[in-house]
Design a protein around this motif. Sequence first.
Motif, mmCIF file in Angstrom:
data_model
loop_
_atom_site.group_PDB
_atom_site.id
_atom_site.type_symbol
_atom_site.label_atom_id
_atom_site.label_comp_id
_atom_site.label_asym_id
_atom_site.label_seq_id
_atom_site.Cartn_x
_atom_site.Cartn_y
_atom_site.Cartn_z
ATOM 1 N N PHE A 66 1.036 -1.204 0.018
ATOM 2 C CA PHE A 66 -0.084 -0.100 0.099
ATOM 3 C C PHE A 66 0.760 1.220 -0.042
ATOM 4 O O PHE A 66 1.804 1.404 0.877
ATOM 5 N N VAL A 70 -4.187 3.320 4.637
ATOM 6 C CA VAL A 70 -4.901 2.044 4.874
ATOM 7 C C VAL A 70 -6.250 2.244 5.689
ATOM 8 O O VAL A 70 -6.019 2.858 6.611
ATOM 9 N N PRO A 72 -9.247 -0.176 7.017
ATOM 10 C CA PRO A 72 -9.627 -1.490 6.835
ATOM 11 C C PRO A 72 -11.122 -1.369 7.539
ATOM 12 O O PRO A 72 -11.538 -0.524 8.054
ATOM 13 N N LEU A 109 -9.244 -1.912 2.122
ATOM 14 C CA LEU A 109 -8.984 -3.048 3.033
ATOM 15 C C LEU A 109 -10.064 -3.730 3.671
ATOM 16 O O LEU A 109 -10.603 -3.391 4.588
ATOM 17 N N ASN A 153 -5.040 -9.012 -3.898
ATOM 18 C CA ASN A 153 -4.790 -7.565 -3.902
ATOM 19 C C ASN A 153 -4.991 -7.027 -5.263
ATOM 20 O O ASN A 153 -4.557 -7.567 -6.340
ATOM 21 N N ARG A 194 -6.304 -1.944 -3.305
ATOM 22 C CA ARG A 194 -7.339 -2.630 -2.708
ATOM 23 C C ARG A 194 -6.869 -3.948 -2.377
ATOM 24 O O ARG A 194 -6.425 -4.516 -3.175
ATOM 25 N N SER A 195 -7.436 -4.417 -1.214
ATOM 26 C CA SER A 195 -7.146 -5.835 -0.786
ATOM 27 C C SER A 195 -8.406 -6.345 -0.228
ATOM 28 O O SER A 195 -9.167 -5.768 0.530
ATOM 29 N N THR A 220 -3.188 -9.019 3.990
ATOM 30 C CA THR A 220 -3.614 -7.878 3.027
ATOM 31 C C THR A 220 -2.349 -6.832 3.051
ATOM 32 O O THR A 220 -1.981 -6.490 2.066
ATOM 33 N N LEU A 221 -2.069 -6.501 4.256
ATOM 34 C CA LEU A 221 -0.884 -5.210 4.257
ATOM 35 C C LEU A 221 0.335 -5.835 3.553
ATOM 36 O O LEU A 221 0.960 -4.989 2.941
#
Length: 289
Positions: A66, A70, A72, A109, A153, A194-195, A220-221
Amino acid sequence: MRAGRPSGWLPALAVLLAVQPATAPAQQEAPKKDIVVRAPDGRTAQEARRFVRQVATAREGQLSRFAAPVCPLVVGLAPPSNAAIENRIRQVAAEASVKQGKPQCAANLLLVVAQDADAFVTATRRRLPGIFNDLPAAELSRALKSGPVHAWNSVEVQNEDGERISGATDEGVKILVVRRASRMFETTQQVVWRSVLVINAQALAGKTLTQLADYAAMRTLAGARPPERPGGPDTILTLFDDGPPPPAQMTDVDRGFLRGLYRTRPNGRAITETHTIVRSIVKQTQVPQ
């Protein structure tokens, strides 16, 4: 538009959650009898490198992460559980120096807990095919593979200064302006915008909110994959694997990986930037003298 909250995809995705909310894990933390205290194990560079090669995902020879703050969002559990996981992801992100959006920011996220993860992802692809359009074939195959967890992702190419594609030729060829040339670094970077992580509700049996949040943070991260071969260091990425009990939270190896990733050069090459992550893992797991 890909800056900030992507317009349209989130409300449409929420419509697909036409199932009963999943039951939240019974406990905020693992019961004391399940906690295993592990001393730092001082990973060697060779062991750390082997771990990174197993779990890291590269796009066009570069590591992706990212760049925008972020934000979430967790759906599918009871509201207090959703909020607890979001807060834990933010805490993990802060420890790794990942930029974060303000409260009520645009979600980029997303963690979805679905009663039937396979059916949810199948419906998502049918109703919102654009969510998968920019995935390479291998990543698309992994995202759609039947199982308790689906992760992907969305990544776009930006120039070395973080600027996006500015237009296209009459033939439809996209134009990305680059300003510098280097033999050591690329003129582009691979940026996650985007995740999405979808987990089957039944797979949460026996899992805690901390475990779920830490697993989500790594998937994700960091875009990290569960290691394919057993026998490596303890990692929260094994949370849904068959085998020994997973750790109660993300390990020092996981923390070192995530911190190292966000210390790499955005326009660096994966083969060289991997060394930064390896050094971070070794430092994070050093046994205090």
